[in-house]
Design an enzyme around this catalytic site. Structure first.
Site, mmCIF file in Angstrom:
data_model
loop_
_atom_site.group_PDB
_atom_site.id
_atom_site.type_symbol
_atom_site.label_atom_id
_atom_site.label_comp_id
_atom_site.label_asym_id
_atom_site.label_seq_id
_atom_site.Cartn_x
_atom_site.Cartn_y
_atom_site.Cartn_z
ATOM 1 N N GLY A 157 0.842 -1.200 0.000
ATOM 2 C CA GLY A 157 0.000 0.000 0.000
ATOM 3 C C GLY A 157 0.872 1.243 0.000
ATOM 4 N N ARG A 158 0.259 2.354 0.398
ATOM 5 C CA ARG A 158 0.950 3.637 0.337
ATOM 6 C C ARG A 158 2.255 3.661 1.127
ATOM 7 N NH1 ARG A 158 -4.678 5.099 0.693
ATOM 8 N NH2 ARG A 158 -4.459 4.260 2.776
ATOM 9 N N THR A 241 5.819 -1.695 11.553
ATOM 10 C CA THR A 241 5.212 -0.380 11.804
ATOM 11 C C THR A 241 3.715 -0.461 11.509
ATOM 12 O OG1 THR A 241 5.724 0.280 9.532
ATOM 13 C CG2 THR A 241 7.279 0.986 11.233
ATOM 14 N N ARG A 243 0.664 -3.078 12.784
ATOM 15 C CA ARG A 243 -0.040 -3.217 14.062
ATOM 16 C C ARG A 243 0.615 -4.369 14.825
ATOM 17 N NH1 ARG A 243 -1.387 1.254 13.715
ATOM 18 N NH2 ARG A 243 -3.490 2.123 13.564
ATOM 19 N N GLU A 272 -0.493 -2.652 23.230
ATOM 20 C CA GLU A 272 0.253 -1.458 23.644
ATOM 21 C C GLU A 272 -0.628 -0.536 24.489
ATOM 22 O OE1 GLU A 272 1.224 -0.303 19.494
ATOM 23 O OE2 GLU A 272 0.133 1.564 19.868
ATOM 24 N N HIS A 290 5.366 3.698 19.149
ATOM 25 C CA HIS A 290 4.359 4.019 18.128
ATOM 26 C C HIS A 290 4.528 5.456 17.620
ATOM 27 C CE1 HIS A 290 0.071 2.859 16.654
ATOM 28 N NE2 HIS A 290 0.674 3.634 15.781
ATOM 29 N N GLY A 292 5.248 6.272 14.392
ATOM 30 C CA GLY A 292 5.091 6.332 12.926
ATOM 31 C C GLY A 292 4.734 7.709 12.381
#
Ligand code: 8YV
Length: 324
Positions: A157-158, A241, A243, A272, A290, A292
């Site tokens: 994906g992106r 990165t 889940r 988390e 987390h 990102g």
């Protein structure tokens, strides 16, 4: 006409909160303490829009609360595994997310973790900080070279495409990918010099670095399990990165301890902010909380994207990032 009522579940960047205040009758969360299920239910009953984050479980129970006023859930994040989408659909609620604006920053964090893991950066920093470093030596803390190696992407994906671009054009890496979906257009794949693998197993057996870019979902729960970790090579690194629950932590711990793989870099964790204690004891792992999308520019852009989505909804138009 009175302004729509909007509840924001966590603290957002000040610029975006100011814009929200101008546009809506907004309830902000100054204390930044995550809301309870009862508070989330109450928000759905009293506001026109609820704006949650990954830290808010918007469960079927929450969504099925009676006498709802809300028509839209504008999620602050591209991943929406915090929301029970089937229940939202059943309840006739619109759900939106924030794609695009966090693509590059999340890909940067994946690249950062790849480099940290390959070059043993966390371990090195701990050594310096502990004052136990006795000086340079020819065989100290040798890692793996990144340039020219093979990066295997699970999902294209992106964010995976952005990482591939950096890895291929910046680090001369060869790109492999696995996706159960239709791949991106030929030209995109060719520009990345990317080669498709028919199975995850094929990819795992060939990649020097494996980076996960699939959504958090019941189908992807523990996609990387003991069996698949054993398919990887002792010099391979795993980067997550996506889940946390895409990886079986107990199996990962075993793999890192017993040398089935060389290292791992994680930005996300199952359950988390709790982190599986076994992982904390390992040297060959890089751990980030987390981060990102955690840049000033991106978090502001995410907030603005939520505003665009709910504004479209309130204007009777289809929001650009409608998930359901
Ligand atoms: C966000 C993320 O910060 O967008 C996502 O899916 O994982 C993060 O970048 C988080 O989800 C905020 O809700």
């Amino acid at each position: 006409m009175s302004k729509p009522k909007v509840v924001v579940t966590r603290k957002w960047p000040v610029e975006v909160e100011a814009r929200l205040k101008e546009l809506y009758d907004v309830t902000l969360n100054e204390s930044d303490v995550p809301m309870t299920a009862d508070e989330l239910k109450r928000a759905l009953q009293t506001a026109d829009a609820l704006l949650p984050t990954v830290t808010d479980p918007i469960t079927a129970d929450v969504l099925r609360v009676e006498n709802k006023r809300a028509g839209i859930i504008g999620n602050f994040g591209v991943g929406y595994n915090n929301i029970d989408i089937a229940a939202a659909r059943e309840q006739g609620l619109t759900v939106t997310n924030t794609p695009d604006v966090l693509t590059d920053c999340t890909a940067d964090i994946a690249m950062l973790l790849l480099l940290m893991s390959a070059r043993r950066a966390s371990q090195g920093e701990r050594l310096v900080r502990s004052r136990r470093w006795t000086g340079w030596c020819p065989t100290q803390m040798l890692g793996q070279k990144v340039t020219g190696k093979t990066l295997g992407l699970i999902g294209l994906g992106r964010i995976a495409q952005a990482m591939a671009k950096k890895a291929h054009h910046g680090f001369g890496m060869n790109i492999l990918f696995y996706t159960p979906r239709n791949p991106p257009p030929r030209q995109v794949v060719d520009d990345l010099g990317a080669v498709r693998c028919e199975t995850i197993e094929d990819l795992l057996a060939q990649a020097d670095f494996v980076s996960l870019h699939c959504p958090g979902s019941p189908e992807n729960h523990h996609l990387i399990n003991e069996q698949r970790l054993k398919r990887m090579r002792p010099s391979t690194h795993l980067i997550n990165t996506a889940r946390g629950d895409v990886v079986d932590n107990i199996a990962l711990c075993k793999a890192l301890k017993e040398g089935w793989i060389a290292g791992a870099g994680l930005d996300v964790f199952e359950g988390e902010p709790n982190v599986y204690p076994g992982l904390l004891e390992l040297d060959n792992i890089a751990l980030l909380p987390h981060l990102g999308s955690a840049t000033e520019e991106t978090r502001i852009a995410m907030g603005n994207r939520v505003i665009e989505n709910i504004s479209a909804f309130f204007a009777g138009r289809e929001p650009g990032d409608k998930v359901v």
